[in-house]
Design an enzyme around this catalytic site. Structure first.
Site, PDB file in Angstrom:
ATOM      1  N   HIS A 162       4.299   2.615  13.016  1.00  0.00           N
ATOM      2  CA  HIS A 162       3.386   3.723  13.326  1.00  0.00           C
ATOM      3  C   HIS A 162       3.925   4.704  14.362  1.00  0.00           C
ATOM      4  O   HIS A 162       3.151   5.464  14.936  1.00  0.00           O
ATOM      5  CB  HIS A 162       2.009   3.219  13.797  1.00  0.00           C
ATOM      6  CG  HIS A 162       1.285   2.399  12.781  1.00  0.00           C
ATOM      7  ND1 HIS A 162      -0.034   2.028  12.916  1.00  0.00           N
ATOM      8  CD2 HIS A 162       1.683   1.877  11.590  1.00  0.00           C
ATOM      9  CE1 HIS A 162      -0.403   1.306  11.861  1.00  0.00           C
ATOM     10  NE2 HIS A 162       0.636   1.204  11.046  1.00  0.00           N
ATOM     11  N   ASP A 188       3.169  -6.966   3.637  1.00  0.00           N
ATOM     12  CA  ASP A 188       2.740  -5.963   4.617  1.00  0.00           C
ATOM     13  C   ASP A 188       2.887  -6.481   6.040  1.00  0.00           C
ATOM     14  O   ASP A 188       2.158  -6.069   6.936  1.00  0.00           O
ATOM     15  CB  ASP A 188       1.274  -5.577   4.329  1.00  0.00           C
ATOM     16  CG  ASP A 188       0.832  -4.315   5.046  1.00  0.00           C
ATOM     17  OD1 ASP A 188       1.706  -3.553   5.503  1.00  0.00           O
ATOM     18  OD2 ASP A 188      -0.386  -4.090   5.154  1.00  0.00           O
ATOM     19  N   ASP A 199      -0.020   4.326   1.242  1.00  0.00           N
ATOM     20  CA  ASP A 199      -0.145   5.265   2.362  1.00  0.00           C
ATOM     21  C   ASP A 199       0.595   4.795   3.600  1.00  0.00           C
ATOM     22  O   ASP A 199       0.936   3.617   3.739  1.00  0.00           O
ATOM     23  CB  ASP A 199      -1.616   5.507   2.705  1.00  0.00           C
ATOM     24  CG  ASP A 199      -2.333   4.244   3.195  1.00  0.00           C
ATOM     25  OD1 ASP A 199      -2.072   3.159   2.635  1.00  0.00           O
ATOM     26  OD2 ASP A 199      -3.152   4.347   4.127  1.00  0.00           O
ATOM     27  N   HIS A 248       0.816  -1.222   0.000  1.00  0.00           N
ATOM     28  CA  HIS A 248       0.000   0.000   0.000  1.00  0.00           C
ATOM     29  C   HIS A 248       0.847   1.267   0.000  1.00  0.00           C
ATOM     30  O   HIS A 248       1.948   1.305   0.537  1.00  0.00           O
ATOM     31  CB  HIS A 248      -1.031   0.001   1.136  1.00  0.00           C
ATOM     32  CG  HIS A 248      -0.496  -0.111   2.526  1.00  0.00           C
ATOM     33  ND1 HIS A 248      -0.125   0.987   3.278  1.00  0.00           N
ATOM     34  CD2 HIS A 248      -0.300  -1.185   3.339  1.00  0.00           C
ATOM     35  CE1 HIS A 248       0.258   0.594   4.484  1.00  0.00           C
ATOM     36  NE2 HIS A 248       0.175  -0.722   4.542  1.00  0.00           N
ATOM     37  N   ASP A 291       5.961   0.561   7.021  1.00  0.00           N
ATOM     38  CA  ASP A 291       4.603   0.067   6.787  1.00  0.00           C
ATOM     39  C   ASP A 291       3.903   1.069   5.870  1.00  0.00           C
ATOM     40  O   ASP A 291       3.389   2.063   6.330  1.00  0.00           O
ATOM     41  CB  ASP A 291       3.874  -0.054   8.126  1.00  0.00           C
ATOM     42  CG  ASP A 291       2.453  -0.549   8.005  1.00  0.00           C
ATOM     43  OD1 ASP A 291       2.062  -0.980   6.913  1.00  0.00           O
ATOM     44  OD2 ASP A 291       1.717  -0.480   9.014  1.00  0.00           O
ATOM     45  N   GLU A 345      -4.884   2.129   2.760  1.00  0.00           N
ATOM     46  CA  GLU A 345      -5.000   0.875   3.515  1.00  0.00           C
ATOM     47  C   GLU A 345      -5.076   1.145   5.006  1.00  0.00           C
ATOM     48  O   GLU A 345      -5.808   0.465   5.733  1.00  0.00           O
ATOM     49  CB  GLU A 345      -3.801  -0.032   3.203  1.00  0.00           C
ATOM     50  CG  GLU A 345      -3.892  -1.435   3.805  1.00  0.00           C
ATOM     51  CD  GLU A 345      -3.299  -1.567   5.210  1.00  0.00           C
ATOM     52  OE1 GLU A 345      -3.455  -2.638   5.812  1.00  0.00           O
ATOM     53  OE2 GLU A 345      -2.688  -0.594   5.703  1.00  0.00           O
ATOM     54  N   GLU A 346      -4.321   2.126   5.482  1.00  0.00           N
ATOM     55  CA  GLU A 346      -4.222   2.367   6.921  1.00  0.00           C
ATOM     56  C   GLU A 346      -5.541   2.815   7.546  1.00  0.00           C
ATOM     57  O   GLU A 346      -5.714   2.724   8.752  1.00  0.00           O
ATOM     58  CB  GLU A 346      -3.135   3.410   7.207  1.00  0.00           C
ATOM     59  CG  GLU A 346      -1.715   2.922   6.923  1.00  0.00           C
ATOM     60  CD  GLU A 346      -1.230   1.861   7.896  1.00  0.00           C
ATOM     61  OE1 GLU A 346      -1.941   1.584   8.878  1.00  0.00           O
ATOM     62  OE2 GLU A 346      -0.144   1.305   7.680  1.00  0.00           O
TER      63      GLU A 346
END
EC number: 3.4.11.4
Length: 410
Positions: free
Chosen positions: A381, A199, A81, A79, A142, A176-177
């Protein structure tokens, strides 16, 4: 290969692609479009064909087969984002070659230190090249680690035609997030029989079980009067929200659960006497337990409505995604091939449930069974996020080996 991984990854993470849950555009942020356009050009430079990006930011490309065998079309996805939990603007990746396994001062001025005491897995990366943040942003491994690995793997296969493979499809998805990755994904146009999301996290991760997931938004309505004359008149909406939360099992929250245990999670709570809003997510691996959790919330709401009036609480509940295991089991061979690919590379597969969701969770229910594979990242994150380039290299090798094995077994 290592230098290509470093060069691509450090360049990609500098592009701000955080998604935005408040936005109703697709994708939700312009940075994802900018990144997608760059990847379209680079996919073409590598030599892939049928390279497209639609108006919603979905990038797709094809590595044509170099065999006459009838091999199933497989896909690899990542992904565009990055997470919304911490800032992803002005990322300054720091490269640490031949890491000594000890604490790393990420930012001396802010006293941000990555320590083995706080992150016990850190010494296991001794001798690796790792990439960290500068302590002021997240890193974006990520999922820019997974995205980088797919790019490098496709480049490797093109430059090593002696490795036979069937048709491979690549896709990079937005948002996706915030759970919207597959919302506009065209499974038919993608044209793969099944796929893998790159991922995951540390070395060996192979995941094909995810949560069943739902959201619950509760609006509590109160009656505000002067507190001096409020007896038998005031209804405090914030206290209604507190009363609701007290009726959920305290031990069934993220901070008390692990493995296959489900939970209720209060994401946000705000309001005043007149109105208060609470936003929960509900998660469980077992479908029956998942439904029971949702019914529990409905029962609590119903009981409170009987006590305070139907207008006192409004509940909006929506399912978000389901456990992909149900859709993976009938095509278990896709997990077996990934497992065998890892074993052949002296990687010990670490099969465990995803305490979250990937694009694959939803794609599996859209007709594209999609397990998840490791990428090499840790502490996603946040400012302590880092990635091992050595593990990224292993992930590239797994992609290549999966492609080779499908051709070999056709």
């Amino acid at each position: 290969m290592k230098q290509e991984l470093i060069e691509r990854f450090t360049r990609y993470v500098k592009i701000d692609t955080q998604s935005n849950e408040e936005s109703h555009t697709v994708p939700t942020t312009p940075g994802q479009i900018e990144f997608g356009k760059l990847l379209v050009e680079e996919l073409k430079e590598i030599g892939l064909s049928e390279v497209t990006m639609d108006e919603k930011g979905y990038v797709m490309a094809t590595l044509p087969a170099n065999t006459d065998k009838d091999v199933p079309v497989i896909g690899f996805l990542a992904h565009l984002d990055t997470a919304t939990d911490f800032t992803g603007k002005n990322v300054k990746p720091q490269i640490h070659e031949n890491f000594d396994g000890n604490a790393i001062t990420l930012n001396e001025e802010l006293n941000v230190v990555l320590t083995p005491e706080q992150f016990p897995e850190l010494p296991s990366y001794k001798g690796h090249t790792i990439i960290t943040t500068d302590g002021t942003t997240l890193l974006g491994a990520d999922d820019k680690a997974g995205l980088t690995e797919i790019m490098v793997a496709m480049n490797y296969l093109i430059h090593n035609p002696q490795i036979k493979h069937g048709k491979i499809r690549v896709a990079f998805t937005p948002d996706e997030e915030i759970g919207r990755g597959p919302s506009h994904f065209d499974v038919e146009a993608f044209g793969a029989s099944f796929a893998y999301t790159m991922d995951g996290g540390p070395l060996g991760g192979l995941e094909y079980e995810s949560f069943n997931a739902a959201s619950a938004k509760l609006t509590f309505r109160g009656t505000n009067t002067h507190p001096g004359t409020a007896k038998n008149k005031m209804r405090n909406a914030s206290k209604l929200a507190m009363e609701f939360d007290r009726q959920l099992p305290v031990e069934e929250a993220p901070e008390y659960t692990e493995g296959y245990e489900g939970f209720y999670h209060l994401l946000s709570l705000n309001g005043d006497v007149e109105q208060s809003k609470a936003y929960y997510i509900i998660r469980d691996f077992d479908r029956n337990h998942f439904e029971a959790r949702k019914n529990n919330i409905k029962d609590i709401v119903k009981n409170m409505q009987e006590k305070y009036g139907e207008d006192a609480i409004v509940l909006e509940m929506n399912d978000q995604y389901y456990n992909m295991l149900e859709k993976i089991e009938p095509v278990r061979e896709i997990v077996d091939i990934a497992y065998e690919a890892m074993k052949s590379l002296n990687i010990e597969p670490n099969i465990h449930p995803i305490r979250g969701g990937t694009d694959g969770s939803q794609l599996s229910y859209m007709g594209l069974p999609t397990p998840n594979i490791f990428t090499g990242g840790e502490n996603y994150h946040g400012k302590f996020e880092y990635v091992s380039v050595d593990t990224m290299e292993k992930a590239v090798q797994v992609i290549v080996e999966i492609a080779r094995r499908f051709e070999e077994q056709a």
